[in-house]
Design a protein around this motif. Sequence first.
Motif, PDB file in Angstrom:
ATOM      1  N   ALA A  17       0.840  -1.187   0.000  1.00 12.89           N
ATOM      2  CA  ALA A  17       0.000   0.000   0.000  1.00 12.89           C
ATOM      3  C   ALA A  17       0.877   1.240   0.000  1.00 12.89           C
ATOM      4  O   ALA A  17       2.049   1.200   0.383  1.00 12.89           O
ATOM      5  CB  ALA A  17      -0.907  -0.002   1.230  1.00 12.89           C
ATOM      6  N   ASP A  18       0.309   2.362  -0.435  1.00  9.01           N
ATOM      7  CA  ASP A  18       1.054   3.619  -0.423  1.00  9.01           C
ATOM      8  C   ASP A  18       1.154   4.127   1.013  1.00  9.01           C
ATOM      9  O   ASP A  18       0.162   4.547   1.610  1.00  9.01           O
ATOM     10  CB  ASP A  18       0.348   4.668  -1.288  1.00  9.01           C
ATOM     11  N   TYR A  19       2.362   4.043   1.559  1.00  2.00           N
ATOM     12  CA  TYR A  19       2.617   4.612   2.884  1.00  2.00           C
ATOM     13  C   TYR A  19       4.116   4.671   3.118  1.00  2.00           C
ATOM     14  O   TYR A  19       4.821   3.669   2.950  1.00  2.00           O
ATOM     15  CB  TYR A  19       1.986   3.782   4.015  1.00  2.00           C
ATOM     16  N   VAL A  20       4.587   5.852   3.492  1.00  2.00           N
ATOM     17  CA  VAL A  20       5.953   6.046   3.965  1.00  2.00           C
ATOM     18  C   VAL A  20       5.851   6.836   5.261  1.00  2.00           C
ATOM     19  O   VAL A  20       5.073   7.791   5.361  1.00  2.00           O
ATOM     20  CB  VAL A  20       6.821   6.803   2.942  1.00  2.00           C
ATOM     21  N   SER A  21       6.599   6.442   6.265  1.00  2.00           N
ATOM     22  CA  SER A  21       6.507   7.100   7.565  1.00  2.00           C
ATOM     23  C   SER A  21       6.713   8.599   7.442  1.00  2.00           C
ATOM     24  O   SER A  21       7.669   9.071   6.803  1.00  2.00           O
ATOM     25  CB  SER A  21       7.550   6.527   8.523  1.00  2.00           C
ATOM     26  N   GLY A  22       5.838   9.347   8.082  1.00  2.00           N
ATOM     27  CA  GLY A  22       5.976  10.792   8.106  1.00  2.00           C
ATOM     28  C   GLY A  22       7.109  11.269   8.983  1.00  2.00           C
ATOM     29  O   GLY A  22       7.421  12.459   9.008  1.00  2.00           O
ATOM     30  N   ASP A  23       7.740  10.328   9.708  1.00  6.36           N
ATOM     31  CA  ASP A  23       8.864  10.686  10.576  1.00  6.36           C
ATOM     32  C   ASP A  23      10.189  10.728   9.831  1.00  6.36           C
ATOM     33  O   ASP A  23      11.200  11.167  10.397  1.00  6.36           O
ATOM     34  CB  ASP A  23       8.957   9.698  11.737  1.00  6.36           C
ATOM     35  N   VAL A  24      10.207  10.265   8.582  1.00  6.19           N
ATOM     36  CA  VAL A  24      11.425  10.317   7.779  1.00  6.19           C
ATOM     37  C   VAL A  24      11.777  11.778   7.509  1.00  6.19           C
ATOM     38  O   VAL A  24      10.911  12.592   7.147  1.00  6.19           O
ATOM     39  CB  VAL A  24      11.243   9.557   6.453  1.00  6.19           C
ATOM     40  N   THR A  25      13.032  12.143   7.691  1.00  8.91           N
ATOM     41  CA  THR A  25      13.488  13.515   7.521  1.00  8.91           C
ATOM     42  C   THR A  25      14.420  13.599   6.307  1.00  8.91           C
ATOM     43  O   THR A  25      14.832  12.574   5.758  1.00  8.91           O
ATOM     44  CB  THR A  25      14.252  13.996   8.771  1.00  8.91           C
ATOM     45  N   PRO A  26      14.785  14.801   5.894  1.00  6.01           N
ATOM     46  CA  PRO A  26      15.739  14.920   4.786  1.00  6.01           C
ATOM     47  C   PRO A  26      17.055  14.190   5.035  1.00  6.01           C
ATOM     48  O   PRO A  26      17.742  13.805   4.089  1.00  6.01           O
ATOM     49  CB  PRO A  26      15.943  16.431   4.669  1.00  6.01           C
ATOM     50  N   ALA A  27      17.413  13.969   6.300  1.00  2.97           N
ATOM     51  CA  ALA A  27      18.655  13.270   6.610  1.00  2.97           C
ATOM     52  C   ALA A  27      18.631  11.825   6.113  1.00  2.97           C
ATOM     53  O   ALA A  27      19.683  11.228   5.872  1.00  2.97           O
ATOM     54  CB  ALA A  27      18.915  13.294   8.114  1.00  2.97           C
ATOM     55  N   GLU A  28      17.436  11.265   5.962  1.00  2.37           N
ATOM     56  CA  GLU A  28      17.310   9.876   5.491  1.00  2.37           C
ATOM     57  C   GLU A  28      17.031   9.784   3.997  1.00  2.37           C
ATOM     58  O   GLU A  28      16.852   8.687   3.462  1.00  2.37           O
ATOM     59  CB  GLU A  28      16.206   9.142   6.262  1.00  2.37           C
ATOM     60  N   ASP A  29      17.008  10.918   3.305  1.00  2.00           N
ATOM     61  CA  ASP A  29      16.716  10.908   1.866  1.00  2.00           C
ATOM     62  C   ASP A  29      17.619   9.968   1.058  1.00  2.00           C
ATOM     63  O   ASP A  29      17.150   9.356   0.096  1.00  2.00           O
ATOM     64  CB  ASP A  29      16.820  12.333   1.299  1.00  2.00           C
ATOM     65  N   PRO A  30      18.916   9.826   1.409  1.00  2.00           N
ATOM     66  CA  PRO A  30      19.759   8.939   0.605  1.00  2.00           C
ATOM     67  C   PRO A  30      19.288   7.484   0.583  1.00  2.00           C
ATOM     68  O   PRO A  30      19.665   6.729  -0.316  1.00  2.00           O
ATOM     69  CB  PRO A  30      21.133   9.053   1.279  1.00  2.00           C
ATOM     70  N   TYR A  31      18.469   7.102   1.563  1.00  2.00           N
ATOM     71  CA  TYR A  31      18.000   5.716   1.631  1.00  2.00           C
ATOM     72  C   TYR A  31      16.665   5.506   0.930  1.00  2.00           C
ATOM     73  O   TYR A  31      16.226   4.366   0.754  1.00  2.00           O
ATOM     74  CB  TYR A  31      17.863   5.271   3.091  1.00  2.00           C
ATOM     75  N   LEU A  32      15.998   6.599   0.557  1.00  2.00           N
ATOM     76  CA  LEU A  32      14.690   6.483  -0.097  1.00  2.00           C
ATOM     77  C   LEU A  32      14.848   5.987  -1.527  1.00  2.00           C
ATOM     78  O   LEU A  32      15.812   6.313  -2.218  1.00  2.00           O
ATOM     79  CB  LEU A  32      13.972   7.829  -0.087  1.00  2.00           C
ATOM     80  N   LEU A  33      13.876   5.218  -1.964  1.00  2.00           N
ATOM     81  CA  LEU A  33      13.875   4.708  -3.334  1.00  2.00           C
ATOM     82  C   LEU A  33      13.239   5.725  -4.278  1.00  2.00           C
ATOM     83  O   LEU A  33      12.452   6.581  -3.850  1.00  2.00           O
ATOM     84  CB  LEU A  33      13.095   3.396  -3.387  1.00  2.00           C
ATOM     85  N   PRO A  34      13.540   5.636  -5.571  1.00  2.00           N
ATOM     86  CA  PRO A  34      12.837   6.482  -6.538  1.00  2.00           C
ATOM     87  C   PRO A  34      11.329   6.245  -6.467  1.00  2.00           C
ATOM     88  O   PRO A  34      10.879   5.167  -6.056  1.00  2.00           O
ATOM     89  CB  PRO A  34      13.407   6.020  -7.884  1.00  2.00           C
ATOM     90  N   ALA A  35      10.573   7.234  -6.878  1.00  2.00           N
ATOM     91  CA  ALA A  35       9.121   7.175  -6.736  1.00  2.00           C
ATOM     92  C   ALA A  35       8.513   5.951  -7.402  1.00  2.00           C
ATOM     93  O   ALA A  35       7.565   5.342  -6.877  1.00  2.00           O
ATOM     94  CB  ALA A  35       8.493   8.446  -7.305  1.00  2.00           C
ATOM     95  N   ASP A  36       9.047   5.555  -8.563  1.00  2.00           N
ATOM     96  CA  ASP A  36       8.463   4.426  -9.282  1.00  2.00           C
ATOM     97  C   ASP A  36       9.089   3.087  -8.903  1.00  2.00           C
ATOM     98  O   ASP A  36       8.740   2.054  -9.475  1.00  2.00           O
ATOM     99  CB  ASP A  36       8.592   4.627 -10.790  1.00  2.00           C
ATOM    100  N   GLN A  37       9.997   3.103  -7.932  1.00  2.00           N
ATOM    101  CA  GLN A  37      10.666   1.864  -7.513  1.00  2.00           C
ATOM    102  C   GLN A  37      10.382   1.537  -6.042  1.00  2.00           C
ATOM    103  O   GLN A  37      11.045   0.698  -5.456  1.00  2.00           O
ATOM    104  CB  GLN A  37      12.178   1.994  -7.717  1.00  2.00           C
ATOM    105  N   GLY A  38       9.391   2.175  -5.450  1.00  2.00           N
ATOM    106  CA  GLY A  38       9.040   1.907  -4.065  1.00  2.00           C
ATOM    107  C   GLY A  38       9.091   3.115  -3.159  1.00  2.00           C
ATOM    108  O   GLY A  38       8.826   3.012  -1.962  1.00  2.00           O
ATOM    109  N   GLY A  39       9.404   4.280  -3.726  1.00  2.00           N
ATOM    110  CA  GLY A  39       9.531   5.475  -2.915  1.00  2.00           C
ATOM    111  C   GLY A  39       8.252   5.919  -2.234  1.00  2.00           C
ATOM    112  O   GLY A  39       8.301   6.654  -1.244  1.00  2.00           O
ATOM    113  N   ALA A  40       7.098   5.467  -2.732  1.00  2.00           N
ATOM    114  CA  ALA A  40       5.824   5.829  -2.125  1.00  2.00           C
ATOM    115  C   ALA A  40       5.279   4.731  -1.218  1.00  2.00           C
ATOM    116  O   ALA A  40       4.247   4.923  -0.571  1.00  2.00           O
ATOM    117  CB  ALA A  40       4.791   6.150  -3.214  1.00  2.00           C
ATOM    118  N   GLN A  41       5.962   3.598  -1.171  1.00  2.00           N
ATOM    119  CA  GLN A  41       5.441   2.453  -0.416  1.00  2.00           C
ATOM    120  C   GLN A  41       6.387   1.937   0.672  1.00  2.00           C
ATOM    121  O   GLN A  41       5.948   1.196   1.555  1.00  2.00           O
ATOM    122  CB  GLN A  41       5.143   1.279  -1.365  1.00  2.00           C
TER     123      GLN A  41
END
Length: 349
Positions: free
Chosen positions: A104-128
Motif C-alpha cells: 500500500a502507499d505509505y511512507v513514515s511521516g517521521d522520515v526527515t531529509p537526513a534519510e533521503d539517501p535511503y529512499l527509493l525512486p518514486a516508481d521503484q518503491g519510494g511511495a510504499q
Amino acid sequence: MQKKYAVIAAIAVITLAGCSSPAPAPGSDPAKLVLVTHDSFALSDGVLAEFTEQTGIEVEVQAAGDAGELVNKLVLTKDSPLGDVVFGIDNTFASRAVKEGVLADYVSGDVTPAEDPYLLPADQGGAQLTPIDNGDVCINVDHEWFAEAGIAEPVSLEDLTDPKYKDLLVVPAATSSSPGLAFLLATIAAFDDAGWQDYWASLVDNGVKIDAGWSDAYYVDFSGPSSEGDRPLVVSYASSPPFEVQEDGTVPTGALLDTCFRQTEYAGVIAGTEYPEAAGKLVDFLFSTTVQNDIPESMYVFPVNAAATLPEGWAEIAKVAENPYVISPAEIDANRETWLAEWAAIATP
C-alpha cells in the motif's frame, strides 16, 4: 537486509503480559497486527512490547524465508495477504514488490531529509517503502583459519578465482537470497555485461559452494567462531565481524571491503490489510529510535534513522566500504530476471 544473526524458524508472538483486547469495532485499532519478515529479523526482548504499551496492539511476527522468498510469498498470496506489515524487502527486490501490487502507499511521516539517501525512486518503491536499516554485503574472512593455514587472505573479487582459494568460498544463492543477489550484483557492477558470466564460471570451477540462504552459508558452512563449517570465506555483511568479537576483545573475522554491495532494507504496509492506519503506526515504530537503537546489536546492520545511536565501539569494528559497488534500482528492475536466469544457468547447471 537481505543484513542476519538470530534465525526465527516459526511464528513468534510478542505480547504484553496480562493485556487482552476485545475484537475491534469498525474503524478502531485491532487487537493484533501481523508483521511478516525474513528469517533473520530479530529485536531484543521487550522492544515490540513497547509498541503494545503505546498502542494496545500486539504484534505477531511471521517469518517467511529469506528476502527473495519473502517477496515471492507476498506476490503469491496478494489476494489473501499474509499479514499487515512487511519488513525485509531490500533495494534488490523492492521494484518487484511494487510492480506486483503487494504494498500500500505509505511512507513514515517521521522520515526527515537526513534519510533521503535511503529512499527509493518514486516508481521503484519510494511511495510504499520506509527505510529501516542498511549494510554492505561483502565477503567475510576467517582470519584464524588463514593464519593457521599459512595462506594469504584474498582482498578482491578477482582473488576469489585464484586456485589457492579453491573450495574455500560459500555463497547464498542469488535466486533465493537477498545477500546472494547483492553479491551477484557486485560482480555485475565489477565485471559488467561483458565479463560477469565468465567470472562466475571461474568461481564454479574454483569450487564455490552455493547454499539456499544466508543462514546456511554463514552458520553451517562458514568456519567462523559462531559457525560449524570448514569454508573460511562467506558472503555476509561488513557489519558481521562485531558479532564474532571474543571475550578478550579479539575479532577473528573481517570483511573484505573491496567486494561490497550496499543494501538497504525497508518496511511497508501490505496491500489489503484491514487495518492500514494501525499498520502505518507499526511502520513508524520500526523507524523510531526505540527500534533503530536496537538494530545494531540485534541484527548487526546499521540503522538509517539519523537520530539513532550506535553501541560504544561498534562502528570501529563494523566497517563501511568507502566505494561499494552500486547498481541503480531502475537498472536492477530492468535486468534482474535476465541476470538471475543467466546466473542460474552457470551456477546451478
